[in-house]
Design an enzyme around this catalytic site. Structure first.
Site, PDB file in Angstrom:
ATOM      1  N   ASP A  76       0.851  -1.190   0.000  1.00  0.00           N
ATOM      2  CA  ASP A  76       0.000   0.000   0.000  1.00  0.00           C
ATOM      3  C   ASP A  76       0.885   1.238   0.000  1.00  0.00           C
ATOM      4  O   ASP A  76       2.033   1.213   0.438  1.00  0.00           O
ATOM      5  CB  ASP A  76      -0.966   0.006   1.182  1.00  0.00           C
ATOM      6  CG  ASP A  76      -0.388  -0.656   2.427  1.00  0.00           C
ATOM      7  OD1 ASP A  76       0.848  -0.790   2.521  1.00  0.00           O
ATOM      8  OD2 ASP A  76      -1.159  -1.037   3.315  1.00  0.00           O
ATOM      9  N   GLU A 135      -5.982   3.130   3.373  1.00  0.00           N
ATOM     10  CA  GLU A 135      -6.555   3.737   4.572  1.00  0.00           C
ATOM     11  C   GLU A 135      -7.944   4.305   4.321  1.00  0.00           C
ATOM     12  O   GLU A 135      -8.606   4.765   5.235  1.00  0.00           O
ATOM     13  CB  GLU A 135      -5.636   4.839   5.103  1.00  0.00           C
ATOM     14  CG  GLU A 135      -4.237   4.371   5.520  1.00  0.00           C
ATOM     15  CD  GLU A 135      -4.253   3.501   6.764  1.00  0.00           C
ATOM     16  OE1 GLU A 135      -5.324   3.385   7.407  1.00  0.00           O
ATOM     17  OE2 GLU A 135      -3.202   2.922   7.098  1.00  0.00           O
TER      18      GLU A 135
END
Length: 379
Positions: A76, A135
């Site tokens: 990520d 997120e």
């Protein structure tokens, strides 16, 4: 153990981690991050590498010498809206933003592994997935469904996440359920404002919101099986405009975490029932938004057991088993479609994930790079 992995220099990737730490960006706005990563990838040699972009993410395919499968490795790339207080000499240059979840570590590790295989062509195909918006609002699911990803869809997927509470060089994972189902929770209430001296002429949403929060706390205790696990947390309340004005509006923001899909559905149903009761009791209107929903991270038994066996015999790390956690991770969407696993990487930080003072030990970067090089070569 392979001598080339052991002697492989990881120093450049510590410096890369520091560069990336300075430019955290929120989901689907990782423009500087993407540009930095692409600039580095363009410096790699090797005709067996192909790069594609998807939104602010990147896909890198490494062609194998005699491929029998394609192994995907996901990292990520986004940061968090956290004001940094780490005390590092290379703090975030973006005000109010920080890599407070270790994604700067994740990216530098992925680049370290990618660089090795750009110089040493693997037997099998590899796909490096630099995913945005982990997120929020969630980049895994739309990336998984994209034409770019489907054209290179791997046969397996793996990923790691830093663990501040574990010693440097420690790897931890388990078969089956690793991370929980998660859902954001936003509740808006609208009543009737008024003068603080005349409360009987208004419908106070601060009071209504307070009752709502109190009732939410009874859901897990009385509506979820004691043999199951769930969390309902309200982390933020806003309401009103001034101390002598009765609030017309209020907003609750929180999260739901469950270890079963059934518990998630039950909790949402109870929240909606409570909302209807609040509307009747306080003569107001409510609106519920569940925001980003992440499915559980469920590790493939066969692949995870194979990795555990490998990690236990690796000179680069120490393995320990772990329990399932209420952590949320949208990597679970990849594992719904593709067998694979996620594991924890110990980084030994006094402060935990999402803390403004998170300070992972950079020695863990080399441990992870060398482990993954050896593992991907062995597969």
């Amino acid at each position: 153990m392979t001598n080339d992995a052991l002697s492989y220099s990881v120093t450049p990737f510590v410096h890369i981690r520091r560069d990336l730490h300075e430019i955290p960006e929120i989901g689907f706005q990782e423009n500087k991050t993407q540009a930095y990563l692409l600039d580095y990838m363009n410096s790699l040699s090797g005709k067996h590498i192909e790069v594609k972009t998807w939104k602010t993410g990147i896909l890198v395919r490494v062609q194998g010498l005699e491929p029998k499968k394609t192994i995907g490795y996901r990292t990520d790339i986004d940061g968090l809206p956290v004001s940094e207080e780490s005390g590092l000499s290379f703090p975030s240059k973006h005000e109010g933003m920080m890599h407070a979840c270790g994604h700067d570590f994740h990216m530098s590790i992925a680049l370290g592994v990618l660089t090795y295989f750009s110089q040493n062509q693997p037997q099998d195909n590899l796909l490096f997935v630099f995913q945005p918006a982990e997120e929020g609002p969630g980049g895994a699911k739309p990336m998984l469904e994209s034409e770019e990803f489907l054209a290179w869809k791997p046969d397996q997927m793996i990923a790691l996440h830093i663990a501040p509470e574990l010693p440097v060089g420690t790897i931890a994972t388990k078969t089956g359920l690793l991370f929980a189902n998660t859902s954001e929770l936003f509740i808006d209430l609208k009543g009737k404002g008024g003068h603080a001296a005349y409360p009987h002429q208004a419908n106070d949403m601060v009071v209504a919101a307070s009752h709502f929060v109190t009732q939410l706390q009874a859901i897990v205790a009385r509506n979820v099986s004691p043999l199951d696990s769930a969390v309902v947390t309200i982390g933020k309340i806003t309401g009103g405009t001034k101390q002598n004005i009765i609030a017309e509006n209020a907003r609750l923001e929180g999260t739901i975490r469950t270890l079963s899909i059934e518990a998630m559905e039950r909790i949402k149903s109870r929240i909606e029932n409570i909302a209807r009761g609040i509307e009747e009791s306080f003569e107001c209107n409510t609106w519920i938004d569940y925001g980003a929903n992440y499915c559980q991270v469920y590790n493939s038994e066969e692949l995870t057991e194979s990795f555990i066996h490998f990690a236990k015999n690796s000179p680069h790390v120490t393995f320990q088993s772990c329990e399932k956690a209420m952590t949320g991770e949208d990597f679970g969407y990849f594992l719904e479609e593709i067998p694979g696993f996620m594991f924890w990487l110990g980084v030994e930080s006094e402060h935990g994930l999402h803390s403004s003072k998170l300070n992972p030990n950079e020695e863990a970067i080399g441990c992870a790079i060398r482990l993954l090089i050896d593992y991907l070569k062995s597969e």
